[in-house]
Design a protein around this motif. Structure first.
Motif, PDB file in Angstrom:
ATOM      1  N   LYS A  10       0.871  -1.181   0.000  1.00 23.25           N
ATOM      2  CA  LYS A  10       0.000   0.000   0.000  1.00 23.25           C
ATOM      3  C   LYS A  10       0.902   1.224   0.000  1.00 23.25           C
ATOM      4  O   LYS A  10       1.727   1.388   0.907  1.00 23.25           O
ATOM      5  CB  LYS A  10      -0.887  -0.022   1.249  1.00 23.25           C
ATOM      6  N   ARG A  11       0.732   2.055  -1.013  1.00 18.50           N
ATOM      7  CA  ARG A  11       1.602   3.237  -1.094  1.00 18.50           C
ATOM      8  C   ARG A  11       1.120   4.334  -0.168  1.00 18.50           C
ATOM      9  O   ARG A  11      -0.081   4.579  -0.037  1.00 18.50           O
ATOM     10  CB  ARG A  11       1.635   3.783  -2.524  1.00 18.50           C
ATOM     11  N   ARG A  12       2.087   5.007   0.457  1.00 17.29           N
ATOM     12  CA  ARG A  12       1.819   6.249   1.199  1.00 17.29           C
ATOM     13  C   ARG A  12       2.730   7.291   0.556  1.00 17.29           C
ATOM     14  O   ARG A  12       3.960   7.195   0.671  1.00 17.29           O
ATOM     15  CB  ARG A  12       2.123   6.084   2.690  1.00 17.29           C
ATOM     16  N   LEU A  13       2.115   8.244  -0.153  1.00 19.94           N
ATOM     17  CA  LEU A  13       2.876   9.122  -1.041  1.00 19.94           C
ATOM     18  C   LEU A  13       3.234  10.456  -0.401  1.00 19.94           C
ATOM     19  O   LEU A  13       2.394  11.077   0.265  1.00 19.94           O
ATOM     20  CB  LEU A  13       2.030   9.447  -2.279  1.00 19.94           C
ATOM     21  N   LEU A  14       4.445  10.897  -0.660  1.00 14.38           N
ATOM     22  CA  LEU A  14       4.816  12.301  -0.466  1.00 14.38           C
ATOM     23  C   LEU A  14       4.954  12.881  -1.869  1.00 14.38           C
ATOM     24  O   LEU A  14       5.801  12.425  -2.651  1.00 14.38           O
ATOM     25  CB  LEU A  14       6.142  12.438   0.288  1.00 14.38           C
ATOM     26  N   PHE A  26      -1.599  15.577 -10.914  1.00 16.68           N
ATOM     27  CA  PHE A  26      -1.230  14.213 -10.528  1.00 16.68           C
ATOM     28  C   PHE A  26      -1.983  13.809  -9.255  1.00 16.68           C
ATOM     29  O   PHE A  26      -2.525  12.707  -9.157  1.00 16.68           O
ATOM     30  CB  PHE A  26       0.278  14.093 -10.304  1.00 16.68           C
ATOM     31  N   VAL A  27      -2.011  14.714  -8.254  1.00 17.00           N
ATOM     32  CA  VAL A  27      -2.695  14.386  -6.982  1.00 17.00           C
ATOM     33  C   VAL A  27      -4.185  14.131  -7.245  1.00 17.00           C
ATOM     34  O   VAL A  27      -4.769  13.180  -6.708  1.00 17.00           O
ATOM     35  CB  VAL A  27      -2.485  15.497  -5.933  1.00 17.00           C
ATOM     36  N   GLU A  37      -4.961   5.101  -0.833  1.00 24.87           N
ATOM     37  CA  GLU A  37      -3.537   5.380  -0.614  1.00 24.87           C
ATOM     38  C   GLU A  37      -3.343   6.865  -0.284  1.00 24.87           C
ATOM     39  O   GLU A  37      -3.535   7.728  -1.139  1.00 24.87           O
ATOM     40  CB  GLU A  37      -2.733   4.981  -1.849  1.00 24.87           C
ATOM     41  N   PRO A  38      -2.986   7.165   0.958  1.00 24.26           N
ATOM     42  CA  PRO A  38      -2.916   8.558   1.394  1.00 24.26           C
ATOM     43  C   PRO A  38      -1.786   9.347   0.739  1.00 24.26           C
ATOM     44  O   PRO A  38      -0.761   8.779   0.347  1.00 24.26           O
ATOM     45  CB  PRO A  38      -2.705   8.457   2.899  1.00 24.26           C
ATOM     46  N   VAL A  39      -2.003  10.645   0.656  1.00 27.63           N
ATOM     47  CA  VAL A  39      -1.045  11.541   0.013  1.00 27.63           C
ATOM     48  C   VAL A  39      -0.742  12.704   0.951  1.00 27.63           C
ATOM     49  O   VAL A  39      -1.647  13.299   1.531  1.00 27.63           O
ATOM     50  CB  VAL A  39      -1.646  12.112  -1.302  1.00 27.63           C
ATOM     51  N   ILE A  40       0.546  12.988   1.094  1.00 30.95           N
ATOM     52  CA  ILE A  40       0.963  14.244   1.727  1.00 30.95           C
ATOM     53  C   ILE A  40       1.548  15.102   0.613  1.00 30.95           C
ATOM     54  O   ILE A  40       2.428  14.652  -0.124  1.00 30.95           O
ATOM     55  CB  ILE A  40       2.068  14.019   2.787  1.00 30.95           C
TER      56      ILE A  40
END
Ligand code: NAD
Ligand code: TDX
Length: 372
Positions: A10-14, A26-27, A37-40
């Motif tokens: 599971k990706r957790r993206l910065l 992109f976001v 998949e959460p994004v910061i």
């Protein structure tokens, strides 16, 4: 070299630079496709960054952090506290004309900023676990770069491949080339799990109106001259921004670590033809919708003239690269990516977006959008 990418379930993206043009698109795309998949978003909100680009997205699973990639401790803290396992790195100074006027900030953001991110990533993902006797954390650093690093082509030259030698010509492209080399070195020397993509000119919603396409659209609406550098015969390859997001997604999913992928539209246009296309499309819009003449009374079409009457040839950009063209065979054959949006459709969508989002561009143009 171990393939730590494969173990990310599971990706957790910065997403760095996620409040800019391509980062924000992109976001948006990522949140639609991968809602689990959460994004910061980490963005310094320079003149080009705009939190309004993320309107409707922010929440517990898509959090905005105002800060710089050059702040290594801040990045380290985010990687640890948010258990980030994937960085998608867009943050940069991106406008060639500005790099000619003032190169220093390009070196600071594009080269030193990328160095800072690489150091933070290696420390948190690799060195800290090793110090505890643990294996490196599963991780993936994707670097977003440009076709401009390959330099300029003549009319009949073959398009850039991933093997084309770097020959950057502007302070902007030189700074991006340097950042690409740093990313490559962090993989080769330290084993950081990286991929890089080199993309052609993007266009679409949320494009800052200093770049060719949005500048021409807004100048037509305001009845302001359309500045065409030199003879207008310079050639660029154009890709709709959502297709760029899809290309990056393919590289994240299946790209080989340590490799680079060209992303392009197979869609070369001389600048003057793009400007004429925008003019013709806006003339049609005004003909179809009389309300536009009331909204934009200074636009030529409001008084029965063609938008082309605003075209003005101006001094050329210093060191202006003549032609860019992308050979995108690798991403097509290895990762099954090809653009989904035709240029005709993309231009219509883009013009409609600017006609329907006057509040956005008015705020951008007078600098009154929310900065923090
Ligand atoms: P942009 O100028 O619209 O956005 C850049 C974003 O980065 C802004 O939100 C800005 O605030 C942020 N930023 C700048 N310095 C920062 C720092 N030190 N820390 C944190 N954030 C910072 O640029 P764009 O057109 O969206 O381009 C995004 C990336 O894609 C860049 O790396 C660019 O080189 C690359 N690229 C752009 C194109 C194109 O056609 N625009 C094509 C290929 C590649
Ligand atoms: O007013 C203008 N008149 C004009 O003729 C502007 C702003 C541009 N141009 C020309 C210069 C270029 O040949 O149009 C072409 C496109 O110009 P830009 O929109 O400034 O883009 P470019 O210089 O090609 O770079 C873009 O694509 C690659 C992005 O800004 C980069 O960030 C990306 O890496």
């Amino acid at each position: 070299m171990t393939d730590s990418r494969a173990s990310i379930t599971k990706r957790r993206l910065l997403v760095t630079g996620g409040a800019g043009f391509i980062g924000a698109n992109f976001v948006r795309y990522w949140r639609e496709q991968h809602s689990a998949e959460p994004v910061i978003v980490l963005d310094a909100l320079t003149y080009a960054g705009n939190r309004a680009n993320l309107d409707g997205l922010e929440g517990p699973e898509c959090r905005f952090v105002h800060g710089s990639i050059n702040d290594t401790e801040l990045v380290e803290g985010l990687l640890r506290d948010e258990a980030i396992n994937t960085i998608v790195h867009f943050a940069a100074e991106s406008h060639v004309d500005r790099s000619i006027e003032g190169p220093d900030v390009f070196i600071e953001a594009n080269i030193l900023g990328t160095l800072s991110l690489l150091k933070a990533a290696r420390k948190v993902w690799m060195l800290e676990p090793e110090a505890d006797g643990s294996p490196a954390l599963a991780h993936h650093f994707h670097h977003v770069s440009t076709d401009e690093v390959f330099g300029s082509l003549a009319t009949d030259d073959p398009a850039f491949t991933e093997r084309t030698a770097y020959a950057p010509n502007s302070p902007y492209s030189a700074s991006k080339a340097a950042s690409d080399h740093l990313v490559r070195a962090w993989h080769h020397t330290y084993g950081l799990a990286v991929t890089t993509s080199n993309c052609s000119n993007n266009y679409g919603p949320y494009h800052f109106p200093e770049k060719l396409v949005p500048l021409m659209i807004l100048n037509v609406l305001h009845g302001v001259a359309l500045p065409i550098y030199g003879d207008g015969m310079n050639v660029r390859d154009w890709l709709y921004v959502e297709d760029h997001a899809r290309g990056i997604e393919r590289v994240l999913d299946d790209g080989q670590l340590g490799e680079t992928y060209n992303i392009g539209g197979c869609n070369e246009w001389a600048n003057i033809d793009i400007v004429k296309l925008i003019c013709a499309t806006l003339d049609e819009r005004f003909a179809d919708d009389p309300a536009l003449a009331t909204r934009f009374p200074k636009s030529p079409a409001a008084s029965g003239r063609s938008a082309e009457s605003l075209m003005t040839f101006v001094s050329d950009r210093a060191g202006h690269d003549f032609r860019y063209a992308i050979n995108a065979n690798r991403i097509e054959t290895e990762l099954g990516f090809s653009p989904a949006v035709t240029f005709e459709d993309g231009v219509q969508r883009t013009i409609d977006w600017y006609l329907n989002n006057e509040t956005w561009w008015k705020a951008v143009m007078d600098g009154s959008y929310c900065k923090t």
